[in-house]
Design a protein around this motif. Structure first.
Motif, PDB file in Angstrom:
ATOM      1  N   ASP A   1       0.813  -1.222   0.000  1.00 39.07           N
ATOM      2  CA  ASP A   1       0.000   0.000   0.000  1.00 39.07           C
ATOM      3  C   ASP A   1       0.845   1.270   0.000  1.00 39.07           C
ATOM      4  O   ASP A   1       0.568   2.216   0.749  1.00 39.07           O
TER       5      ASP A   1
ATOM      6  N   ASN B   1     -13.508  -1.850 -13.328  1.00 35.77           N
ATOM      7  CA  ASN B   1     -13.961  -1.123 -12.135  1.00 35.77           C
ATOM      8  C   ASN B   1     -13.472  -1.748 -10.829  1.00 35.77           C
ATOM      9  O   ASN B   1     -14.251  -1.997  -9.904  1.00 35.77           O
ATOM     10  N   LEU B   2     -12.190  -2.013 -10.791  1.00 36.86           N
ATOM     11  CA  LEU B   2     -11.585  -2.548  -9.561  1.00 36.86           C
ATOM     12  C   LEU B   2     -10.289  -1.785  -9.290  1.00 36.86           C
ATOM     13  O   LEU B   2      -9.538  -1.474 -10.221  1.00 36.86           O
ATOM     14  N   GLU B   3     -10.037  -1.487  -8.033  1.00 35.76           N
ATOM     15  CA  GLU B   3      -8.837  -0.737  -7.637  1.00 35.76           C
ATOM     16  C   GLU B   3      -7.578  -1.593  -7.776  1.00 35.76           C
ATOM     17  O   GLU B   3      -7.594  -2.776  -7.398  1.00 35.76           O
TER      18      GLU B   3
ATOM     19  N   LYS C   1      -5.941  -7.025  -7.945  1.00 42.41           N
ATOM     20  CA  LYS C   1      -7.212  -6.311  -7.806  1.00 42.41           C
ATOM     21  C   LYS C   1      -7.540  -6.282  -6.328  1.00 42.41           C
ATOM     22  O   LYS C   1      -7.824  -7.325  -5.719  1.00 42.41           O
ATOM     23  N   LYS C   2      -7.463  -5.074  -5.760  1.00 43.00           N
ATOM     24  CA  LYS C   2      -7.551  -5.035  -4.295  1.00 43.00           C
ATOM     25  C   LYS C   2      -8.938  -4.696  -3.745  1.00 43.00           C
ATOM     26  O   LYS C   2      -9.167  -4.783  -2.536  1.00 43.00           O
ATOM     27  N   THR C   3      -9.867  -4.328  -4.617  1.00 46.66           N
ATOM     28  CA  THR C   3     -11.214  -4.003  -4.146  1.00 46.66           C
ATOM     29  C   THR C   3     -11.798  -5.186  -3.367  1.00 46.66           C
ATOM     30  O   THR C   3     -11.640  -6.337  -3.776  1.00 46.66           O
ATOM     31  N   GLU C   4     -12.443  -4.870  -2.251  1.00 48.43           N
ATOM     32  CA  GLU C   4     -13.033  -5.949  -1.440  1.00 48.43           C
ATOM     33  C   GLU C   4     -14.514  -6.021  -1.763  1.00 48.43           C
ATOM     34  O   GLU C   4     -15.346  -5.384  -1.125  1.00 48.43           O
ATOM     35  N   GLN C   5     -14.809  -6.770  -2.808  1.00 47.32           N
ATOM     36  CA  GLN C   5     -16.172  -6.809  -3.344  1.00 47.32           C
ATOM     37  C   GLN C   5     -16.366  -8.106  -4.118  1.00 47.32           C
ATOM     38  O   GLN C   5     -15.460  -8.559  -4.814  1.00 47.32           O
TER      39      GLN C   5
ATOM     40  N   THR D   1     -10.813  -9.524  -0.553  1.00 44.77           N
ATOM     41  CA  THR D   1      -9.978  -9.003  -1.647  1.00 44.77           C
ATOM     42  C   THR D   1     -10.269  -9.771  -2.932  1.00 44.77           C
ATOM     43  O   THR D   1     -10.280 -11.007  -2.948  1.00 44.77           O
ATOM     44  N   HIS D   2     -10.510  -9.014  -4.006  1.00 47.16           N
ATOM     45  CA  HIS D   2     -10.897  -9.612  -5.290  1.00 47.16           C
ATOM     46  C   HIS D   2      -9.891 -10.667  -5.755  1.00 47.16           C
ATOM     47  O   HIS D   2     -10.251 -11.782  -6.138  1.00 47.16           O
TER      48      HIS D   2
END
Ligand code: PMP
Length: 306
Positions: free
Chosen positions: A8, A113-115, A102-106, A23-24
């Motif tokens: 990070d 559309n992922l961080e 892909k770090k988005t937690e979703q 985490t994706h």
């Protein structure tokens, strides 16, 4: 010195570098990585990181496949790697593992559309396979993932389930390593290595169009073979039966270095011990990666100030 990770955007103690269960990348394998070696030269008290730029170029290519936009350039990632190992203070062979993910937690399988996230850790890492005695291999019953399924020249985490299946199959059958065939039955590569045959004084290796990961060690060996020994490499599709009749066979990889293959499916390759050409190339390769060859020092980045 505690081991550190780059996580990070900053260096933190390794124990503090954690991702959440949502985490994706953890859920869907949507990450890509590199394996880079720092080679410890005891006489010089120096560590040389080998062909870092090439590894980060490949990481950025993998990122393109996964639609991951990293905020770092190749040079910045090289500097971060040097700082990471300096902070860890390792004075032995080391493995550096950068990962873009892909770090988005979703929940929801996709690439858009992922961080993006980026991390890096380093760990002491000795021999992966027996480079002196050589490896006994089997042909995997699993076929190598095909580029129409996942682009194989990208080093994507999810692909490594394919490698893990083959490696464990080999282990459970009493072999050291597996050799993948392509979907159409040509020799492809190992679970984490490229493969070379020696036939009539030339090197023969599968072409990049046969679903291999385009190895940096593969490139190193082709260049050293030509420049140092005048040995040409033919990149062409290889029939599995050629494995049994080749004069010599070896594997290349950042982890595996240059590992002779002495046996395939219980049949000896050549005399069943390391061959002459393999031995020559292996010795040259080790001198080069340990920073002992002036001519190739542009491939070696020293970690510690002298
Ligand atoms: N093929 C696969 C599947 C690998 O994982 C690796 C290791 N990165 C290689 C080949 C060899 O590549 P390199 O020489 O760049 O380590």
């Amino acid at each position: 010195m505690p081991p550190y990770a780059f996580f990070d955007g900053k260096f933190v103690p390794l124990a503090k570098a954690k991702v959440g269960v949502m985490t994706h990348a953890f859920n869907y394998g949507t990450a890509c990585f590199e394996g880079i070696r720092g080679n410890w030269n005891k006489e010089q008290g120096q560590m040389y990181i080998f062909r870092m730029k090439e590894h980060y170029k490949r990481l950025l290519e993998s990122c393109e496949v996964l639609k991951i936009e990293l905020p770092y350039s190749i040079d910045e990632m090289c500097s971060l790697s040097l700082e990471l190992v300096q902070r860890c203070g390792f004075r032995e062979d080391t493995y550096i593992r950068p990962m873009a993910y892909k770090k988005t937690e979703q929940v929801g399988v996709r690439l858009h559309n992922l961080e993006p996230g980026f991390l890096m850790f380093a760990t002491p890492f000795g021999a992966y396979l027996d480079i002196e005695k050589g490896a006994r291999c089997c042909i995997a019953s699993w076929r190598r993932v095909n580029s129409s399924m996942i682009p194989t020249r990208a080093k994507i985490n999810g692909i490594y389930v394919n490698s893990a299946l083959a490696k464990t199959e080999a282990f459970e059958k009493g072999f050291d390593e597996a050799i993948f065939l392509t979907q159409d039955g040509h020799v492809c590569e190992g679970s984490g290595e490229n493969i070379f045959l020696v036939i009539d004084g030339k090197l023969v290796t599968p072409p990049v169009s046969d679903d291999i990961l385009i190895g940096i060690t593969r490139d190193t060996i082709m260049k050293l073979a030509k420049k140092e020994f005048g040995i040409d490499t033919v990149e062409r599709s290889i029939d599995p039966n050629e494995l049994f009749t080749a004069d010599e066979c070896f594997m290349t990889g950042t982890a595996a270095h240059v590992t002779p293959i002495i046996e395939i499916d219980h049949r000896k390759v050549g005399k069943g011990s390391i061959g002459k050409t393999t031995k020559q190339l292996q010795a040259m390769y080790f001198d080069v990666i340990m920073g002992k060859k002036k001519k190739y020092m542009s491939w070696c980045a020293p970690v510690y100030a002298k």
